[in-house]
Design a protein around this motif. Structure first.
Motif, PDB file in Angstrom:
ATOM      1  N   PRO A 175       1.044  -1.162   0.050  1.00  0.00           N
ATOM      2  CA  PRO A 175       0.057  -0.046   0.046  1.00  0.00           C
ATOM      3  C   PRO A 175       0.846   1.283  -0.154  1.00  0.00           C
ATOM      4  O   PRO A 175       1.883   1.220   0.515  1.00  0.00           O
ATOM      5  CB  PRO A 175      -0.839  -0.106   1.123  1.00  0.00           C
ATOM      6  CG  PRO A 175      -0.774  -1.403   1.786  1.00  0.00           C
ATOM      7  CD  PRO A 175       0.564  -2.035   1.232  1.00  0.00           C
ATOM      8  N   VAL A 176       0.241   2.286  -0.603  1.00  0.00           N
ATOM      9  CA  VAL A 176       1.120   3.526  -0.560  1.00  0.00           C
ATOM     10  C   VAL A 176       0.067   4.558   0.075  1.00  0.00           C
ATOM     11  O   VAL A 176      -0.789   4.878  -0.186  1.00  0.00           O
ATOM     12  CB  VAL A 176       1.093   3.928  -2.144  1.00  0.00           C
ATOM     13  CG1 VAL A 176       1.914   5.303  -2.250  1.00  0.00           C
ATOM     14  CG2 VAL A 176       2.147   2.946  -2.991  1.00  0.00           C
ATOM     15  N   THR A 177       0.718   5.161   0.921  1.00  0.00           N
ATOM     16  CA  THR A 177      -0.112   6.290   1.889  1.00  0.00           C
ATOM     17  C   THR A 177       0.441   7.745   1.559  1.00  0.00           C
ATOM     18  O   THR A 177       1.644   7.908   1.504  1.00  0.00           O
ATOM     19  CB  THR A 177       0.101   6.018   3.363  1.00  0.00           C
ATOM     20  OG1 THR A 177      -0.393   4.649   3.494  1.00  0.00           O
ATOM     21  CG2 THR A 177      -0.956   7.152   3.905  1.00  0.00           C
ATOM     22  N   ALA A 178      -0.497   8.628   1.107  1.00  0.00           N
ATOM     23  CA  ALA A 178      -0.038  10.025   0.938  1.00  0.00           C
ATOM     24  C   ALA A 178      -1.271  10.780   1.165  1.00  0.00           C
ATOM     25  O   ALA A 178      -2.384  10.282   0.686  1.00  0.00           O
ATOM     26  CB  ALA A 178       0.570  10.146  -0.428  1.00  0.00           C
ATOM     27  N   ALA A 179      -0.961  12.012   1.494  1.00  0.00           N
ATOM     28  CA  ALA A 179      -2.439  12.996   1.829  1.00  0.00           C
ATOM     29  C   ALA A 179      -3.346  12.147   2.602  1.00  0.00           C
ATOM     30  O   ALA A 179      -4.526  12.476   2.155  1.00  0.00           O
ATOM     31  CB  ALA A 179      -2.729  13.401   0.421  1.00  0.00           C
ATOM     32  N   GLY A 180      -3.139  11.456   3.487  1.00  0.00           N
ATOM     33  CA  GLY A 180      -4.119  10.822   4.069  1.00  0.00           C
ATOM     34  C   GLY A 180      -4.803   9.711   3.456  1.00  0.00           C
ATOM     35  O   GLY A 180      -6.054   9.339   3.894  1.00  0.00           O
ATOM     36  N   VAL A 181      -4.497   9.363   2.147  1.00  0.00           N
ATOM     37  CA  VAL A 181      -5.209   8.435   1.438  1.00  0.00           C
ATOM     38  C   VAL A 181      -4.292   7.227   1.503  1.00  0.00           C
ATOM     39  O   VAL A 181      -3.171   7.131   0.895  1.00  0.00           O
ATOM     40  CB  VAL A 181      -5.440   8.898   0.073  1.00  0.00           C
ATOM     41  CG1 VAL A 181      -6.278   8.088  -0.596  1.00  0.00           C
ATOM     42  CG2 VAL A 181      -6.111  10.176   0.333  1.00  0.00           C
ATOM     43  N   GLU A 182      -4.867   5.886   1.510  1.00  0.00           N
ATOM     44  CA  GLU A 182      -4.032   4.605   1.209  1.00  0.00           C
ATOM     45  C   GLU A 182      -4.606   4.334  -0.028  1.00  0.00           C
ATOM     46  O   GLU A 182      -5.682   4.021  -0.420  1.00  0.00           O
ATOM     47  CB  GLU A 182      -4.450   3.581   2.357  1.00  0.00           C
ATOM     48  CG  GLU A 182      -3.619   2.418   2.239  1.00  0.00           C
ATOM     49  CD  GLU A 182      -4.195   1.418   3.389  1.00  0.00           C
ATOM     50  OE1 GLU A 182      -4.601   0.355   3.126  1.00  0.00           O
ATOM     51  OE2 GLU A 182      -3.512   1.787   4.496  1.00  0.00           O
ATOM     52  N   LEU A 183      -3.447   3.892  -0.903  1.00  0.00           N
ATOM     53  CA  LEU A 183      -3.709   3.498  -2.367  1.00  0.00           C
ATOM     54  C   LEU A 183      -3.398   2.192  -2.622  1.00  0.00           C
ATOM     55  O   LEU A 183      -2.050   1.810  -2.090  1.00  0.00           O
ATOM     56  CB  LEU A 183      -3.019   4.548  -3.261  1.00  0.00           C
ATOM     57  CG  LEU A 183      -3.135   5.949  -2.745  1.00  0.00           C
ATOM     58  CD1 LEU A 183      -1.962   6.878  -3.609  1.00  0.00           C
ATOM     59  CD2 LEU A 183      -4.271   6.520  -3.579  1.00  0.00           C
ATOM     60  N   ASP A 184      -4.106   1.511  -3.377  1.00  0.00           N
ATOM     61  CA  ASP A 184      -3.699   0.049  -3.753  1.00  0.00           C
ATOM     62  C   ASP A 184      -3.167   0.355  -5.373  1.00  0.00           C
ATOM     63  O   ASP A 184      -4.023   0.827  -6.176  1.00  0.00           O
ATOM     64  CB  ASP A 184      -4.707  -0.604  -3.714  1.00  0.00           C
ATOM     65  CG  ASP A 184      -4.410  -2.301  -4.357  1.00  0.00           C
ATOM     66  OD1 ASP A 184      -3.132  -2.635  -4.506  1.00  0.00           O
ATOM     67  OD2 ASP A 184      -5.214  -3.130  -4.669  1.00  0.00           O
ATOM     68  N   VAL A 185      -1.946   0.269  -5.381  1.00  0.00           N
ATOM     69  CA  VAL A 185      -1.220   0.681  -6.660  1.00  0.00           C
ATOM     70  C   VAL A 185      -0.858  -0.702  -7.496  1.00  0.00           C
ATOM     71  O   VAL A 185      -0.127  -1.609  -7.111  1.00  0.00           O
ATOM     72  CB  VAL A 185      -0.194   1.542  -6.630  1.00  0.00           C
ATOM     73  CG1 VAL A 185       0.637   1.936  -7.925  1.00  0.00           C
ATOM     74  CG2 VAL A 185      -0.482   2.909  -5.796  1.00  0.00           C
ATOM     75  N   ARG A 186      -0.934  -0.653  -8.925  1.00  0.00           N
ATOM     76  CA  ARG A 186      -0.431  -1.672  -9.768  1.00  0.00           C
ATOM     77  C   ARG A 186       0.473  -0.962 -10.775  1.00  0.00           C
ATOM     78  O   ARG A 186       0.663   0.226 -11.058  1.00  0.00           O
ATOM     79  CB  ARG A 186      -1.553  -2.151 -10.520  1.00  0.00           C
ATOM     80  CG  ARG A 186      -2.029  -1.463 -11.645  1.00  0.00           C
ATOM     81  CD  ARG A 186      -3.119  -1.989 -12.540  1.00  0.00           C
ATOM     82  NE  ARG A 186      -3.923  -1.134 -13.521  1.00  0.00           N
ATOM     83  CZ  ARG A 186      -3.458  -0.648 -14.358  1.00  0.00           C
ATOM     84  NH1 ARG A 186      -2.354  -0.794 -14.846  1.00  0.00           N
ATOM     85  NH2 ARG A 186      -4.254   0.078 -15.210  1.00  0.00           N
ATOM     86  N   PRO A 187       1.522  -1.681 -11.337  1.00  0.00           N
ATOM     87  CA  PRO A 187       2.383  -1.263 -12.342  1.00  0.00           C
ATOM     88  C   PRO A 187       1.714  -0.631 -13.645  1.00  0.00           C
ATOM     89  O   PRO A 187       0.675  -1.205 -14.069  1.00  0.00           O
ATOM     90  CB  PRO A 187       3.265  -2.445 -13.049  1.00  0.00           C
ATOM     91  CG  PRO A 187       3.086  -3.646 -11.489  1.00  0.00           C
ATOM     92  CD  PRO A 187       1.598  -3.311 -11.143  1.00  0.00           C
ATOM     93  N   VAL A 188       2.524   0.050 -14.605  1.00  0.00           N
ATOM     94  CA  VAL A 188       1.955   0.596 -15.561  1.00  0.00           C
ATOM     95  C   VAL A 188       2.068  -0.384 -16.471  1.00  0.00           C
ATOM     96  O   VAL A 188       2.867  -1.068 -16.776  1.00  0.00           O
ATOM     97  CB  VAL A 188       2.842   1.895 -16.045  1.00  0.00           C
ATOM     98  CG1 VAL A 188       2.488   2.293 -17.507  1.00  0.00           C
ATOM     99  CG2 VAL A 188       2.858   2.863 -15.132  1.00  0.00           C
ATOM    100  N   SER A 189       1.146  -0.448 -17.491  1.00  0.00           N
ATOM    101  CA  SER A 189       1.131  -1.252 -18.745  1.00  0.00           C
ATOM    102  C   SER A 189       1.163  -0.566 -20.038  1.00  0.00           C
ATOM    103  O   SER A 189       0.941   0.547 -20.093  1.00  0.00           O
ATOM    104  CB  SER A 189      -0.220  -2.401 -18.628  1.00  0.00           C
ATOM    105  OG  SER A 189      -1.606  -1.378 -19.016  1.00  0.00           O
ATOM    106  N   THR A 190       1.243  -1.552 -21.268  1.00  0.00           N
ATOM    107  CA  THR A 190       1.484  -0.811 -22.476  1.00  0.00           C
ATOM    108  C   THR A 190      -0.012  -0.239 -22.662  1.00  0.00           C
ATOM    109  O   THR A 190      -0.110   0.963 -23.506  1.00  0.00           O
ATOM    110  CB  THR A 190       1.734  -1.759 -23.511  1.00  0.00           C
ATOM    111  OG1 THR A 190       2.897  -2.404 -23.131  1.00  0.00           O
ATOM    112  CG2 THR A 190       1.966  -1.102 -24.808  1.00  0.00           C
TER     113      THR A 190
END
Length: 220
Positions: A83-98
């Motif tokens: 998880p990535v947390t910033a600005a009080g928000v918890e984010l579920d992030v995936r890699p970039v795709s084509t």
């Protein structure tokens, strides 16, 4: 394959190459860039071998540097996500795709596409409404999440002793090699067709060694 890719963007060409390397045509665009690039490294090994000759410009003195690397050196361990947390928000992030590169109109749109979900406390936040601070955190997390998509060559300039990391793009590199190979072959076809009256099919039916002999004979 070369003819198909000539009219495409860089991302489109990378997709064509990945499909040629065994990626499923229906889902190749959804592969993380690192997975796609690993396929392209294997494709280079299959077509042109493990060695890659590179030329870069020193950002300090503008001198040209020549180097050679191996596809083995360009492979990196898989990344670690979380998880990535910033600005009080918890984010579920995936890699970039084509597919993301082809669809996104700008940096913000690209980063928004990489957010699976976002929550602020108990409340879900639509990715499109995330503040720039949160999206900057997404961008910062991507290299660790998919390190194969963010490969750099450690360079040192012999002239000014400047050291830096030069980004390496296997998709662009492989397309450039393929483009040069295809154009060279087309010029050979043109020359042999002019000299002997052969059709394109007849020229291509002749093996490379014999083709070189006929080219040398036609030029004498």
């Amino acid at each position: 394959m070369w003819e198909r890719g000539c009219s495409l963007t860089a991302a489109g060409r990378a997709l064509v190459l990945a499909e040629s390397g065994g990626a499923d045509r229906g889902t190749a665009g959804d592969l993380p860039l690192g997975r796609r690039d690993a396929i392209l490294l294997s494709l280079h090994e299959s077509w042109f071998g493990e060695r890659l000759r590179c030329s870069v410009t020193c950002p300090s003195c503008q001198g040209r540097l020549e180097t050679e690397v191996s596809t083995v050196d360009l492979r990196v361990p898989a990344g670690t996500g979380g998880p990535v947390t910033a600005a009080g928000v918890e984010l579920d992030v995936r890699p970039v795709s084509t597919a993301d590169l082809l669809a996104a109109a700008d940096r913000r749109a690209l980063l928004v596409r990489c957010v699976r979900s976002a929550r602020k406390g108990e409340r879900a936040v639509p990715p499109s409404e995330l503040p720039e601070e949160a999206l900057d955190a997404v961008a910062a997390a991507l290299p660790d999440l998919d390190p194969q998509a963010d490969v750099s060559l450690g360079m040192s300039c012999a002239s000014c002793e400047h050291e830096w990391g030069a980004p390496f793009d296997i998709a662009g590199y492989l397309w450039a090699v393929l483009d040069a190979h295809a154009r060279r072959l087309l010029y050979e076809i043109h020359e042999l067709a002019t000299a002997y009256g052969w059709t394109e099919r007849e020229v291509l039916s002749v093996g490379p060694a014999r083709r070189r002999f006929y080219l040398e004979a036609a030029r004498t």
